[in-house]
Motif scaffolding. Sequence first.
Motif, PDB file in Angstrom:
ATOM      1  N   ASN A 206       0.788  -1.239   0.000  1.00 45.89           N
ATOM      2  CA  ASN A 206       0.000   0.000   0.000  1.00 45.89           C
ATOM      3  C   ASN A 206       0.817   1.285   0.000  1.00 45.89           C
ATOM      4  O   ASN A 206       0.268   2.359   0.236  1.00 45.89           O
ATOM      5  CB  ASN A 206      -0.953   0.002   1.197  1.00 45.89           C
TER       6      ASN A 206
ATOM      7  N   ALA B 187      -0.586   4.218  -1.959  1.00 46.92           N
ATOM      8  CA  ALA B 187      -1.798   4.783  -1.356  1.00 46.92           C
ATOM      9  C   ALA B 187      -1.447   5.608  -0.121  1.00 46.92           C
ATOM     10  O   ALA B 187      -1.990   6.698   0.090  1.00 46.92           O
ATOM     11  CB  ALA B 187      -2.775   3.667  -0.989  1.00 46.92           C
ATOM     12  N   VAL B 188      -0.519   5.109   0.680  1.00 43.75           N
ATOM     13  CA  VAL B 188      -0.083   5.850   1.871  1.00 43.75           C
ATOM     14  C   VAL B 188       0.525   7.190   1.444  1.00 43.75           C
ATOM     15  O   VAL B 188       0.195   8.240   1.998  1.00 43.75           O
ATOM     16  CB  VAL B 188       0.931   5.026   2.693  1.00 43.75           C
TER      17      VAL B 188
ATOM     18  N   SER C 258      -0.036   8.832  -1.255  1.00 46.46           N
ATOM     19  CA  SER C 258      -1.067   9.740  -1.770  1.00 46.46           C
ATOM     20  C   SER C 258      -1.843  10.377  -0.620  1.00 46.46           C
ATOM     21  O   SER C 258      -2.260  11.538  -0.715  1.00 46.46           O
ATOM     22  CB  SER C 258      -1.997   9.007  -2.748  1.00 46.46           C
TER      23      SER C 258
ATOM     24  N   SER D 107      -5.516   2.809   3.552  1.00 52.19           N
ATOM     25  CA  SER D 107      -4.073   3.055   3.454  1.00 52.19           C
ATOM     26  C   SER D 107      -3.776   4.538   3.281  1.00 52.19           C
ATOM     27  O   SER D 107      -2.842   5.081   3.884  1.00 52.19           O
ATOM     28  CB  SER D 107      -3.481   2.256   2.301  1.00 52.19           C
ATOM     29  N   ALA D 108      -4.577   5.199   2.438  1.00 51.19           N
ATOM     30  CA  ALA D 108      -4.377   6.646   2.241  1.00 51.19           C
ATOM     31  C   ALA D 108      -4.595   7.392   3.554  1.00 51.19           C
ATOM     32  O   ALA D 108      -3.874   8.343   3.872  1.00 51.19           O
ATOM     33  CB  ALA D 108      -5.332   7.164   1.167  1.00 51.19           C
TER      34      ALA D 108
ATOM     35  N   GLY E 271      -1.565   7.221   5.813  1.00 50.85           N
ATOM     36  CA  GLY E 271      -0.589   8.247   5.439  1.00 50.85           C
ATOM     37  C   GLY E 271      -1.032   9.632   5.869  1.00 50.85           C
ATOM     38  O   GLY E 271      -0.254  10.407   6.433  1.00 50.85           O
TER      39      GLY E 271
END
Lengths: 290, 395
Positions: free
Chosen positions: A63, A66-67, A69, B65-66, B69
């Motif tokens: 991922n 995605a992380v 982003s 997941s985004a 972050g």
Amino acid sequence: MSLLRPGHRGCAGCCDALAGKFVLDALGEDTIVVSPTGCLEVFTTPYPESAWGVPWIHSLFENAAAVASGVEAALKAMGRKNNTKIVVIGGDGATMDIGLQAISGAFERGHDLTYICVDNEAYMNTGIQRSSATPLYASTTTSPSGKVSFGNPLHKKNMPAIIAAHSSPYVATASVAYAPDMMKKIKKAADTKGPTYVHVHAPCCTGWKFDGSKTIEVGRLAVETAMWPLYEMENGVVTNVRKLKNRKPVEEYLKAQGRFKHLFTMEGGAEEIKKIQAIADWNVKHFGLE
Amino acid sequence: MRKRMVVVEGSYAVAHAVKVCKPNVISAYPITPQTHIVEDLAQFAADGEMNCEYMNVESEFSAISALIGASAAGARTYSSTTSQGLALMHEALFNASGMRLPIIMTVVNRALSAPINIWNDQQDSISQRDTGWIQLYAEDVQESADMVPQLYKIAEDADVLLPAMACMDGFILSHVYEPVILLEQNLTDEFLPAYSPEFVLDTKNPMSFGAFADPSTYTEFRYKQEKAMEVALKKIEEVANEFRDVYGRYYGGLIDGYVLDDAEIVIMAMGSVIGTIKDTIDALRSEGESVGLLKVRSFRPFPVEAVRSALKNAKVVITLDKNISIGKNEGALCTEVKACLHNTDIRVPVIGFMLGHGGRDIPMSMIKKIINKAKLVDKGIFVESEFADLREDLA
């Protein structure tokens, strides 16, 4: 001192450690690094230590894009994006196999980030299992050569082409064996707005079975035999290639590595090497390397 | 002052609650019956009513997941999902809680495949029990909406820092239109402080997130998550009271009782079935039956002490579960309640009923049937746990 601090647990001659250092040398302090699971992640952050002199996050194997982003979206939303570079440094398995979907999504969404694939052509962290980056006839622990096998029977996936198909403004290939070229491309990628990609060829002494003092030598042979063409693509079009003056036969590259050793000892190996030579010849023709 | 009620869809009420909490990043992937929440949020963003990044990602896995972050970068984050989408997130759910990121997610509860079924039960969130997320279950639309600011306040507390799920029953709550009070911006600003975490991805102060922990350090990460859940037990109660002070509404903290104190028969349940149970109890009480309700609002952290205390005078305990641990023939609430009573002096039979799977309706007549069955304990007829609503023609 490099922003990838010394004292990490990388092997002597480690390609990932070189790549990480070159990326941070190129981009400097105003960089946030996202790492998927892999050698680089493991050997740089044995808790409570960290080799990273920049903000760094590891979430999972598949991922990282995605992380990254999400990091970019957060900085934008909070007015903190400014000139901060958001960079993924991931291995070939994390990039080309398990993380491919997340990369596709992140590139389609157009985030301002740079994805760097450090491609050592197999799952080195788990013990040299084949990935979709493993080249034809490389012997790995899950594609071993044997009495009736020349090793990995499949061709390496063309990842830069997949990224270029996402309308990325900048895609490049590089090699840890050509540090100035690699750093120039990393910087260009990060300075280009939008999702950009650099695919770095990275010889792994442990997985490819050569002495740790030969990492650069093996990397150069890959380029000099046209097994790894160096090029840049802007908006899907090849705009620059590194020309080869005296191209070497692929045997010179293969002979330098234990993973291809069987091709020189098995009956019929010479015929199979011709198929590898054909890959190099295609690269020369396709990218106009000569 | 009387509050102004409006008739809106449950999903809209939740989306509006999210809006007034001012998240910085929303990331989601469409899946029935969660879609209306994220559609409403997308419209708020499109109309310039939210100052946030709204990310249309390519899967639930990337949605969470985004947010991992984004949350690590210091953002207040939100997502919503259900069923298969939540199952797809499974791996990342552990990661979010392990990195102590207070992501808030509305889980619109729905059954899991196979066979594929889009209707409500609670197997999806129950199956994520051990991922380290706080889980609260809402009784009605108003509570589903009000849970959002409550959970931000709980999860973002510096001594908690855990992600949280606001669970609401799919369709029954997400698609129903009923009168609600939309959360007021000024009250929410008063109730919910801005999120300003100490540890963030910041190039001026570099930190490493998600390091590799070997056997010499790993255990203590788990221990500290458990300790944070213990803090959350107190915060859930505190925040419910603070919410009452500011907005004037209260649903219980960890648990809530309904004509519980003198009840010989106590029914325990979570989610929208609570309303049906209350109506059934009202009817039975008027007939002289000694029946009460213990609503479980917080499933994680599980309120062991509060449940023990609430059950100390009960003669029979009935648990209702819209989920099953296949191979144990009982639902999760039943298992938890039995386990929390075991090392105590409270010796009360706990009878588990599984029902409402895949959206099967739970009418008042079903609750009455269950209560009548539980009363047979006095005659020595005792079934530990069973499906309450099996169709004999298909079973």
